[in-house]
Write an enzyme that holds these catalytic residues in place. Structure first.
Site, short mmCIF file in Angstrom:
data_model
loop_
_atom_site.label_atom_id
_atom_site.label_comp_id
_atom_site.label_asym_id
_atom_site.label_seq_id
_atom_site.Cartn_x
_atom_site.Cartn_y
_atom_site.Cartn_z
CG HIS A 6 -11.76 -26.73 -78.68
ND1 HIS A 6 -11.55 -25.39 -78.85
CD2 HIS A 6 -11.79 -26.93 -77.34
CE1 HIS A 6 -11.46 -24.79 -77.67
NE2 HIS A 6 -11.59 -25.71 -76.73
CG ASN B 94 -8.92 -28.20 -73.57
OD1 ASN B 94 -8.22 -29.15 -73.89
ND2 ASN B 94 -8.93 -27.06 -74.25
CG HIS C 291 -16.04 -25.65 -74.95
ND1 HIS C 291 -16.06 -25.38 -73.59
CD2 HIS C 291 -14.83 -25.25 -75.39
CE1 HIS C 291 -14.90 -24.84 -73.24
NE2 HIS C 291 -14.13 -24.76 -74.30
#
Lengths: 117, 117
Positions: free
Chosen positions: A105, A90, A103
């Site tokens: 996921h 995101n 990051h």
């Protein structure tokens, strides 16, 4: 360099904040998401503080590539490969980014619908 | 090398199948998803035929990194950066992968819910 004053994930990298790590090496750290959205839900982060995907430059190509290659290796170690998994990054609040340290996921262990949110 | 006998996306890379390309360079090609799930929905693929994220090896670190860096650049060119966007890579059928040539979905232009599918 870690940004330990402000960044939650940099503090996980340094060990100042404890997370349930599933992998760490010289370049990335991976740990369980505290609000899992699938039977397996891990975050993979570079040790280097890069706020978002939008902040990546060509100088970060190796870091970004390592993030992807390690994500695949971690998914394999977590036995997600045979049934498949989804990787989501995101960028920005409208996309759901809440911690501004890039990051990936990794979500697995169930089927996933479309659209992806 | 392209796998033009079987792979839809390799045939887009070679131009044998026409897609609405938004970017192409020596390493990646980006084009509009034919079944968009957001106001902007682009797929970014490496020219090299790699079936899934699970097939990446450390030798592909540069390709994987370029895929990410270029995705961010393409998102910027498409004016997605300020409002944010989501990047999704599906690995395997249960995760929603339908074409087995690795591709990053860039979705933007609306808010995104959680979980991501």
């Amino acid at each position: 360099m870690p940004n330990t004053d402000r960044c939650l994930f940099c503090r996980i990298v340094t060990g100042e904040i404890v997370a349930k790590k599933v992998h760490e090496d010289d370049e990335v750290v991976a740990f369980n998401d505290i609000n899992p959205q699938a039977p397996t839900h891990v975050l993979v982060i570079p040790r280097k503080h890069i706020p978002t995907l939008d902040d990546l430059t060509t100088a970060d190509t190796s870091i970004a590539g390592t993030l992807m290659v390690r994500s695949a290796q971690i998914a394999r170690n977590l036995h997600l490969s045979s049934d498949g998994y989804r990787v989501v990054i995101n960028t920005g609040e409208a996309a759901g980014q809440t911690v501004f340290h890039i990051h990936a996921h990794i979500l697995g262990g169930r089927n996933f619908g479309w659209p992806p949110g």
